[in-house]
Design a protein around this motif. Structure first.
Motif, short mmCIF file in Angstrom:
data_model
loop_
_atom_site.label_atom_id
_atom_site.label_comp_id
_atom_site.label_asym_id
_atom_site.label_seq_id
_atom_site.Cartn_x
_atom_site.Cartn_y
_atom_site.Cartn_z
N THR A 74 0.86 -1.19 0.00
CA THR A 74 0.00 0.00 0.00
C THR A 74 0.89 1.23 0.00
O THR A 74 1.93 1.26 0.67
CB THR A 74 -0.90 0.04 1.25
N GLY A 76 0.47 5.83 -0.39
CA GLY A 76 -0.47 6.94 -0.55
C GLY A 76 0.11 8.25 -0.09
O GLY A 76 1.28 8.36 0.32
N TYR A 77 -0.74 9.27 -0.15
CA TYR A 77 -0.36 10.61 0.29
C TYR A 77 -1.56 11.25 0.97
O TYR A 77 -2.69 11.15 0.49
CB TYR A 77 0.07 11.47 -0.91
N ASN A 78 -1.30 11.90 2.10
CA ASN A 78 -2.34 12.58 2.88
C ASN A 78 -2.12 14.08 2.91
O ASN A 78 -0.97 14.56 2.90
CB ASN A 78 -2.34 12.10 4.34
N GLY A 87 -6.85 12.25 1.11
CA GLY A 87 -5.70 11.59 0.51
C GLY A 87 -6.04 10.75 -0.70
O GLY A 87 -7.21 10.58 -1.07
N VAL A 88 -4.99 10.23 -1.31
CA VAL A 88 -5.10 9.23 -2.37
C VAL A 88 -4.30 8.01 -1.93
O VAL A 88 -3.27 8.15 -1.26
CB VAL A 88 -4.59 9.76 -3.73
N GLU A 89 -4.78 6.83 -2.31
CA GLU A 89 -4.14 5.60 -1.84
C GLU A 89 -4.25 4.53 -2.91
O GLU A 89 -5.26 4.43 -3.62
CB GLU A 89 -4.82 5.12 -0.55
N ILE A 124 -6.98 2.05 -6.93
CA ILE A 124 -6.54 3.42 -6.69
C ILE A 124 -7.77 4.18 -6.23
O ILE A 124 -8.80 4.18 -6.91
CB ILE A 124 -5.90 4.06 -7.94
N ARG A 127 -9.50 9.07 -0.49
CA ARG A 127 -9.77 8.77 0.91
C ARG A 127 -10.10 10.05 1.66
O ARG A 127 -9.44 11.08 1.47
CB ARG A 127 -8.55 8.08 1.53
N LYS A 141 -13.38 5.45 1.71
CA LYS A 141 -12.59 5.51 0.49
C LYS A 141 -13.37 4.87 -0.65
O LYS A 141 -14.27 4.07 -0.44
CB LYS A 141 -11.24 4.80 0.67
#
Length: 243
Positions: A74, A76-78, A87-89, A124, A127, A141
């Motif tokens: 996993t 992602g970025y918050n 975020g995206v994950e 993808i 979130r 998400k």
């Protein structure tokens, strides 16, 4: 972890520093903003529905319920905005969502095998979460998902060649809870529902019936097509390092 799930109290305003006007807020001791990466493992179960299009057997739909384990990585970025975390994950790994059943064939001496194999999976997602304590996030998400396991319908007649499905593509939605156990390491528990869509397969006659068997009258090269749809539910646990 039970304290996180059962006894957590909403964070008070003085546990947060910053505002939307000032830019991303920083919770004292825990900064949710930035990149993270880790691993996950879990269990998955689902349903496959198979419809036959060109005759030969009853059109169905015929259903069965595959299940198994899955795991992978996993990343992602918050972005943290006060008590909100956006975020995206992405997930990528192997899913052993496998199983099968049998259905009658047009000739009672034979039957049809319906199977689904394990394969690569990924998603993808976007979130959105809210901090209920400085170290604890509850989130939802949703986004795109794929599954590369092959579903196949195959007769036990030896003079037919089956072709399985291509990669399933669809969507995923779910949510979970994430908690920092140190200032840079978090753990999470997550539920996801996958709708992987449907894909087509076929069976093609490639020779006449063997000597001693009655031919079914189908010409060599003729195909019988099927459509296979797949959905699944999962529970997983993960660990991530935040940078």
């Amino acid at each position: 972890m039970s304290a996180v799930l059962c006894g957590v109290q909403p964070a008070s305003a003085d546990e947060y520093r910053g505002s939307l006007k000032d830019g991303p807020a920083i919770v004292e001791g825990y900064n949710w903003s930035g990149f993270y990466a880790g691993a996950h493992v879990g269990a998955v179960w689902g349903d496959v529905a198979v419809k036959d299009i060109d005759g030969g057997v009853s059109p169905g739909p015929f259903t069965y319920s595959p299940s198994g384990a899955f795991g992978g990585g996993t990343a992602g970025y918050n972005w943290q905005l006060d008590r909100l975390v956006v975020g995206v994950e992405g997930d990528l790994g192997y899913m052993d969502l496998s199983g099968g059943t049998t259905i009658p064939s047009s000739d009672p001496k034979y039957h049809q095998n319906l199977t689904l194999d394990g394969g690569l999976y990924g998603d993808i997602t976007g979130r959105l979460g809210v901090l209920v304590a400085p170290a604890t996030l509850i989130y939802g998400k949703g986004g795109f998902a794929f599954y590369d396991g092959e579903a196949e319908q195959a007769t036990t007649k030896t003079y037919y060649r089956p072709t399985g499905t291509d990669t399933f593509t669809g969507w995923v939605v779910g949510g979970g809870i994430e908690h920092f156990i140190t200032p840079t390491i978090s753990i999470k528990a997550e539920y996801l529902h996958f709708q992987f869509g449907d894909q087509g397969g076929s069976q093609e006659k490639f020779t006449t019936a063997p000597v001693g068997q009655v031919d079914d009258g189908t010409a060599v090269g003729d195909k019988f097509h099927n459509r296979q749809s797949l959905d699944a539910d999962s529970v997983k646990f993960g660990l991530a390092v935040h940078f």
